[in-house]
Design an enzyme around this catalytic site. Structure first.
Site, PDB file in Angstrom:
ATOM      1  CB  VAL A  79      -1.004   0.048   1.181  1.00 20.03           C
ATOM      2  CG1 VAL A  79      -1.951  -1.133   1.101  1.00 20.03           C
ATOM      3  CG2 VAL A  79      -0.301   0.112   2.519  1.00 20.03           C
ATOM      4  CB  SER A  90     -11.242  -4.090   8.144  1.00 19.43           C
ATOM      5  OG  SER A  90     -11.203  -3.611   9.458  1.00 19.43           O
ATOM      6  NE  ARG A 169       7.611  -2.665  -3.608  1.00 20.24           N
ATOM      7  CZ  ARG A 169       7.974  -2.357  -2.371  1.00 20.24           C
ATOM      8  NH1 ARG A 169       9.019  -2.933  -1.808  1.00 20.24           N
ATOM      9  NH2 ARG A 169       7.318  -1.431  -1.695  1.00 20.24           N
TER      10      ARG A 169
END
Lengths: 248, 248, 248, 248
Positions: A79, A90, A169
């Site tokens: 993120v 969550s 990445r």
């Protein structure tokens, strides 16, 4: 269980990118180009854009991935890429109980300390559950859950951002888990849009193609003209380094 | 130790925002406005911008905070705000050893389960250290560290993004830790730029000021005209809810 | 010729938004939700997200428009929306000759000063051509072309940004041309994703739905509870103002 | 009159960038580093960040410019850089009358067609004024104003975005006017933060420094190892090309 799946994308993304590229050079409208552009011409516009760093047309094609069974370590790194959209499971509201508690064990631990890792994860889970049973709310009890606990993230990136994400990445300097995610994402997009992601790779490859005459792909790696990559790996080591980056 | 400190900011930020606002309506250049604008006029331009949602001039003033001694739970929420800049202490490279291991204990635990939390944090730390001593690299050993482990983040946001951040994170629906960070950030910026942040508050207050004649501030809360806030709290409960949001 | 056409979009965008919304509250993976979510459930998740301002899941669905035959005035306003992707016809490289020179005449001119506008556009074009024939390069000759000269832009925005764009640009305070573009874009997306854009509208409507119990849409406008909109229009005038905003 | 002035910036920006860089590798807090970091150490952290492409710490230092007396051609190109903040003189509300109508004449016109340009600008202005006098509102009358009409823009970019902006807009391929703006901006920031912008330059230089051992600056250009730059200029031509890019 680790899984990276392309769950939605711009179906006609390759043509959209190619037509947009051409429209910046033309007075004619979308319909004209849509009707007249051949697949070969589309490929040429895409190739030109990527190899000259004219990235903006690549933003018109988007890709949504469901990334499941990865650690909070990896999701926290993920993120940090701000030009992207995220929906994350969550831990404030969704209890990681029972069948869903499957924390990630890094390969380096599997070899050396599998039992210790298992013990640690088990103890943490026991503490977490005791906290819940003593009335601590879920959103607070999770402070005692390990970073390695598994989570799911839905991510959308456009093709330009994917090129940037891959450049950082896929590199062997990235941590093994986000690197594993990145290579899996590359596999997914290459299946559906092989022309658009033909030149994608770690930053060494992207930069190399900017400054040399004949482009290379991950499948046709040859001798680099760069003295070193941005991370300091010297010319002779780069191809080996890319090969290593696929081991997790 | 929890600490939120404003370590750098645009010194003349209030004037910069006011002059930029005025320049969008004027043919004259920066120097003219800089020389002629009084502090009262500056305040009027700022007030008008905020109360009518013309946010863009507020982007010209930036604020850098060092946020220290907060959990990875909070930092993970924080970095989800994408229109901001972050530098985060890397747990890949910086060992949380010795004096620096000071995981966060949520207030709900302190009351009910302080010993259990302490035990959990201690066990996790022991496992972490054993992993290191068995040759597991730091970047992998940290998978066993709890989410509540302390970290430091340097954050830069401009005044517009701060208004947005405050509207979401000062709200009593936000988790206690990021709410505590948000209130501490508001304190810091109000000290240096009281005129610019006069109308900052949770989203209930921001929206209310958009749709009513006479503006309110956190210091002059009166009766709301809104039937309810965006989170569903009804008119009569909003002032109390804002007051509650300052308890952590 | 003015034209706004949706040329590409996330086909399954409504389901993608709904599933992403649900995944933030669930431990289960994408496949589970994809298989089990009914259309009614999808609509509920979308509605909840929009009416409570949980915008992030809406970012997973993207829309590409070809906007043709608009002025450089409008394109300059358009590209100020930064959370979007643009490919614009370059006046540096593409000559606006012959059949392609069709500058935009604002309605206020058509009524009062059509001949004068035509004369002005003609003179400017003549100067432009003379400059070219005297060896001034195209990228410089265009300095003499009027702001009203027609251009084409390819724009991609996600559903969240579209809600924001609509809230600003459907408003009667926006200039007639970008307002016309915005209403045309809304028509296009409502055709393909009626559930996702059901509550879209100018900022008065968006804010009103945040602070009242029963939501309204552009088709079911009733009495507002807001004293005034963000632009200062009072309660009694808002519905009329929205109606006016569709006249260009 | 063309003018680019740095009107506000992060005073301690170089130290802020350096301390933020170091904090990502350290457990210690801001105060510790602020007290102990020497200027030499600061320079090393900055240099390392730039030459290895670790751009994120550079985002903590911001720069606000007032750019005055430039054309709408240039401002339209400028606002395409989305990671930046803009406040632009509105031609909707601010009449370009009298002393303020000073349209930009490109150098290529000055030499070849100065009179024609003057005539064209004069005619356009006359039409514009006639339209106003016939009751056409300003926001519509400006459709007949030329692209070359002068405008003012307030721009804020952070140091990372400036590096990116410079890499694209200092290049001889950029149009002369935005290139002139870019070189003027570089001058301004080098005056106040010479260490932070030491390695800034067009993309050829940035890329070159990524892939070679010994870094170069604009002041110490030597032989390139790259076969060609991203725009296709070959090794032998690059230094000359950079030198040309400063002529407007």
């Amino acid at each position: 269980m680790f899984s990276v799946k392309l769950v939605s994308y711009t179906r006609d993304g390759e043509r959209v990118v190619a037509i947009a590229s051409k429209m910046s050079r033309s007075r004619k409208g979308w319909s004209h180009h849509e009707e007249t552009m051949s697949d070969e011409e589309a490929e040429t516009w895409i190739k030109d854009a990527v190899l000259h760093g004219y990235w903006s047309p690549l933003e018109h094609s988007s890709y949504t991935f469901s990334i499941e069974g990865v650690s909070r370590v990896a999701s926290h790194q993920l993120v940090r890429h701000r030009i992207a959209s995220y929906t994350q499971m969550s831990h404030r509201f969704a209890k990681p109980v029972d069948e869903y508690y499957q924390p990630i064990v890094p390969p380096s631990m599997e070899k050396r300390a599998a039992e210790l890792a298992e013990k640690g994860y088990k103890e943490a889970y026991d503490v977490y559950f005791s906290l819940l049973s003593q009335g601590v709310p879920e959103e607070d009890a999770r402070y005692l859950l390990p970073n390695g606990v598994n989570t799911n993230v839905v991510v959308t990136m456009n093709a330009r951002e994917l090129y940037n994400f891959f450049s950082l990445r896929l590199c062997s300097r990235a941590q093994w888990e986000i690197r594993k995610i990145a290579w899996a994402m590359l596999d997914e997009v290459k299946k559906v849009h092989p022309r658009l992601f033909k030149y994608a790779g770690p930053s060494c490859l992207i930069h190399e193609n900017f400054i040399r005459e004949k482009p290379m792909t991950l499948e046709t790696l040859g001798t680099f003209v760069s003295e070193r990559c941005i991370e300091g790996v010297t010319r002779d080591g780069i191809v080996k380094c890319i090969s290593n980056s696929k081991h997790f």
